[in-house]
Design an enzyme around this catalytic site. Structure first.
Site, PDB file in Angstrom:
ATOM      1  N   SER A 126      11.972  16.712  -1.339  1.00 33.73           N
ATOM      2  CA  SER A 126      10.664  16.398  -0.754  1.00 33.73           C
ATOM      3  C   SER A 126      10.766  16.252   0.752  1.00 33.73           C
ATOM      4  O   SER A 126      11.803  15.833   1.290  1.00 33.73           O
ATOM      5  CB  SER A 126      10.185  15.073  -1.357  1.00 33.73           C
ATOM      6  OG  SER A 126       9.107  14.548  -0.617  1.00 33.73           O
ATOM      7  N   TYR A 151      11.435   5.725  -4.217  1.00 32.97           N
ATOM      8  CA  TYR A 151      11.232   7.089  -4.742  1.00 32.97           C
ATOM      9  C   TYR A 151      11.793   8.110  -3.744  1.00 32.97           C
ATOM     10  O   TYR A 151      12.587   8.985  -4.090  1.00 32.97           O
ATOM     11  CB  TYR A 151       9.737   7.367  -4.990  1.00 32.97           C
ATOM     12  CG  TYR A 151       9.400   8.828  -4.856  1.00 32.97           C
ATOM     13  CD1 TYR A 151       9.731   9.727  -5.853  1.00 32.97           C
ATOM     14  CD2 TYR A 151       8.813   9.331  -3.687  1.00 32.97           C
ATOM     15  CE1 TYR A 151       9.468  11.086  -5.703  1.00 32.97           C
ATOM     16  CE2 TYR A 151       8.551  10.679  -3.531  1.00 32.97           C
ATOM     17  CZ  TYR A 151       8.889  11.550  -4.545  1.00 32.97           C
ATOM     18  OH  TYR A 151       8.646  12.892  -4.384  1.00 32.97           O
ATOM     19  N   LYS A 155      15.360  10.983  -3.542  1.00 34.90           N
ATOM     20  CA  LYS A 155      15.454  12.398  -3.153  1.00 34.90           C
ATOM     21  C   LYS A 155      16.600  12.590  -2.157  1.00 34.90           C
ATOM     22  O   LYS A 155      17.383  13.534  -2.247  1.00 34.90           O
ATOM     23  CB  LYS A 155      14.130  12.881  -2.545  1.00 34.90           C
ATOM     24  CG  LYS A 155      12.968  12.884  -3.516  1.00 34.90           C
ATOM     25  CD  LYS A 155      13.171  13.893  -4.636  1.00 34.90           C
ATOM     26  CE  LYS A 155      12.037  13.892  -5.636  1.00 34.90           C
ATOM     27  NZ  LYS A 155      12.304  14.703  -6.823  1.00 34.90           N
TER      28      LYS A 155
HETATM   29  C1  UD1 Z   1       3.466  11.252  -1.336  1.00 33.75           C
HETATM   30  C2  UD1 Z   1       4.921  11.006  -1.047  1.00 33.75           C
HETATM   31  C3  UD1 Z   1       5.677  12.282  -1.204  1.00 33.75           C
HETATM   32  C4  UD1 Z   1       5.462  12.819  -2.585  1.00 33.75           C
HETATM   33  C5  UD1 Z   1       3.967  13.050  -2.779  1.00 33.75           C
HETATM   34  C6  UD1 Z   1       3.672  13.588  -4.160  1.00 33.75           C
HETATM   35  C7  UD1 Z   1       5.819   9.510   0.682  1.00 33.75           C
HETATM   36  C8  UD1 Z   1       5.721   9.053   2.089  1.00 33.75           C
HETATM   37  N1  UD1 Z   1       5.018  10.497   0.312  1.00 33.75           N
HETATM   38  O1  UD1 Z   1       2.974  12.111  -0.319  1.00 33.75           O
HETATM   39  O2  UD1 Z   1       7.046  12.084  -1.006  1.00 33.75           O
HETATM   40  O3  UD1 Z   1       6.175  14.008  -2.742  1.00 33.75           O
HETATM   41  O4  UD1 Z   1       3.295  11.827  -2.599  1.00 33.75           O
HETATM   42  O5  UD1 Z   1       3.759  12.596  -5.133  1.00 33.75           O
HETATM   43  O6  UD1 Z   1       6.601   9.000  -0.063  1.00 33.75           O
HETATM   44  N2  UD1 Z   1      -5.031   9.698   0.973  1.00 33.75           N
HETATM   45  C9  UD1 Z   1      -6.278   9.121   1.163  1.00 33.75           C
HETATM   46  N3  UD1 Z   1      -6.889   8.587   0.070  1.00 33.75           N
HETATM   47  C10 UD1 Z   1      -6.343   8.626  -1.186  1.00 33.75           C
HETATM   48  C11 UD1 Z   1      -5.088   9.237  -1.367  1.00 33.75           C
HETATM   49  C12 UD1 Z   1      -4.445   9.757  -0.250  1.00 33.75           C
HETATM   50  O7  UD1 Z   1      -6.793   9.062   2.274  1.00 33.75           O
HETATM   51  O8  UD1 Z   1      -6.962   8.119  -2.130  1.00 33.75           O
HETATM   52  C13 UD1 Z   1      -4.348  10.285   2.149  1.00 33.75           C
HETATM   53  C14 UD1 Z   1      -3.005   9.648   2.442  1.00 33.75           C
HETATM   54  O9  UD1 Z   1      -3.143   8.536   3.263  1.00 33.75           O
HETATM   55  C15 UD1 Z   1      -2.269  10.824   3.096  1.00 33.75           C
HETATM   56  C16 UD1 Z   1      -2.851  12.058   2.411  1.00 33.75           C
HETATM   57  O10 UD1 Z   1      -4.087  11.639   1.844  1.00 33.75           O
HETATM   58  O11 UD1 Z   1      -2.590  10.886   4.448  1.00 33.75           O
HETATM   59  C17 UD1 Z   1      -1.964  12.596   1.314  1.00 33.75           C
HETATM   60  O12 UD1 Z   1      -1.608  11.534   0.433  1.00 33.75           O
HETATM   61  P1  UD1 Z   1      -0.862  11.788  -0.950  1.00 33.75           P
HETATM   62  O13 UD1 Z   1      -1.545  12.881  -1.696  1.00 33.75           O
HETATM   63  O14 UD1 Z   1      -0.700  10.465  -1.622  1.00 33.75           O
HETATM   64  O15 UD1 Z   1       0.553  12.377  -0.536  1.00 33.75           O
HETATM   65  P2  UD1 Z   1       1.655  11.785   0.479  1.00 33.75           P
HETATM   66  O16 UD1 Z   1       1.505  10.339   0.664  1.00 33.75           O
HETATM   67  O17 UD1 Z   1       1.668  12.657   1.692  1.00 33.75           O
END
Ligand code: UD1
Length: 338
Positions: A126, A151, A155
């Protein structure tokens, strides 16, 4: 027919990868404990490819159970290792659960590969190993840091375990694919992402809100140092990502490199608001959302330099953001019709 073992093969990325291997003429053996997926995924794979993969309900952390699979399929040419827990927040609350499952799972897989002389491994890593990179886009040479969550740390540790293990053998080879943010679903809508409970990730939260399962999407922070203030990620279509595993196995079969790492993303960053816009534009559905505080542990921005994968693997993300986001919506609609 060349045979591959896919651990975590009924999961989100795993199932799309099984489809790509079967479409390319490989025989696939799926190993999954169904802890975060459903046996019916195999029916979806069969409807797409015309073939149901061989399936073992086996936990990779259970060495004795895994032994049986490897003993029966020691003629496999490669293992694609997905099986792992992946919920960032849960890993903070239950670190040992993650270290036990994710690290021991890999140790078991490597031990069986050595015992049965299966020479090639593709490991699902990842971009979390880069933390918040100082220079963007990130290349495979960018510094690896200790990830924020247990988590993420599994990795990083697993990549290190692979390097050390390869150094101790003369036949084992591996490729680690560092995924950016996989989204979307197979164009048939037969398989897709099916989170259990409230989704942590952005796209399933968006589609569940749009379908009416959730009231409103919370956008975590609009005070980041980005053009619109929301965080930026590199969202990669899951079928494009799945194809990268097939080319990785082909690379392992012909190259002399013992270990290689590839970033698997699109090379383009999108903000949370841009994803919402892409969703509304491509589906015609308006999304309820509000801006809330930042989510602890989130990085501000990260996207991939994918030139190594483009050049060495001959692989490139193909799907547009709008197509990809729309595929997630079509899958959500199909799931809720069932
Ligand atoms: C996270 C993990 C990544 C993992 C991936 C898939 C970390 C830092 N990141 O990625 O390693 O591979 O999940 O499981 O460990 N967001 C919102 N509202 C929401 C959900 C998300 O605004 O309800 C935003 C988050 O703040 C972020 C973006 O959307 O900026 C993507 O979030 P998300 O889909 O959870 O993925 P990551 O956090 O990037």
């Amino acid at each position: 027919m060349q045979k591959v073992i896919v651990t975590g093969g009924t999961g989100y990325i795993g199932s799309h990868t099984v489809v790509e291997f079967q479409n390319e003429g490989f025989e696939v053996v799926v190993v999954d404990n169904l802890s975060n997926s459903n046996i019916e995924v195999l029916d979806g794979i069969e409807r797409i490819t015309g073939k149901k993969p061989v399936f073992y309900k086996v936990d990779v952390a259970n060495s004795a159970e895994l032994e049986k699979v490897f003993a029966e399929h020691s003629d496999s040419i490669a293992v694609i290792h997905f099986a792992a827990y992946k919920a960032v927040g849960d890993s903070v609350k239950n670190p040992l659960k993650y270290y036990h499952n994710n690290v021991e799972g890999l140790i078991n897989v490597l031990s069986k590969m050595i015992k049965y002389a299966i020479p090639n491994l593709v490991f699902s890593s990842s971009c979390t190993v880069y933390g918040q990179p100082e220079v963007l886009p990130v290349t495979e040479q960018s510094p690896v840091v200790k990830p924020e969550s247990p988590y993420g740390n599994t990795k990083k540790i697993n990549e290190e375990i692979i390097v050390d293990t390869l150094a101790s053998t003369d036949f084992l080879k591996a490729i680690s694919l560092r995924y950016f943010n996989p989204i979307g679903a197979h164009p048939s809508s037969e398989i897709g992402e099916l989170p259990i409970g409230v989704p942590d990730n952005l796209l399933p939260y968006i589609t569940q809100t749009a379908i009416g399962l959730r009231d409103e999407l919370s956008v975590f922070g609009n005070d980041y140092n980005t053009p619109d203030g929301t965080a930026i990620r590199d969202y990669i279509y899951v079928c494009d990502l799945a194809k990268a595993h097939v080319v990785a196995v082909k690379r392992l079969l012909k190259s002399k490199e013992q270990y290689e790492i590839f970033n698997i993303g699109t090379g383009k960053g999108s903000s949370v608001l841009e994803i919402i816009q892409a969703f509304e534009r491509s589906t015609g559905v308006k999304l309820n959302y509000k801006i809330v505080a930042r989510r602890p542990g989130d990085v501000e921005k990260v996207w991939a330099d994918t030139s190594k994968a483009n050049k060495v693997l001959g692989w490139k993300a193909e799907s547009s953001l709008d197509q990809t986001v729309k595929s997630a919506w079509e899958w959500e609609r199909k799931v809720r019709e069932r």
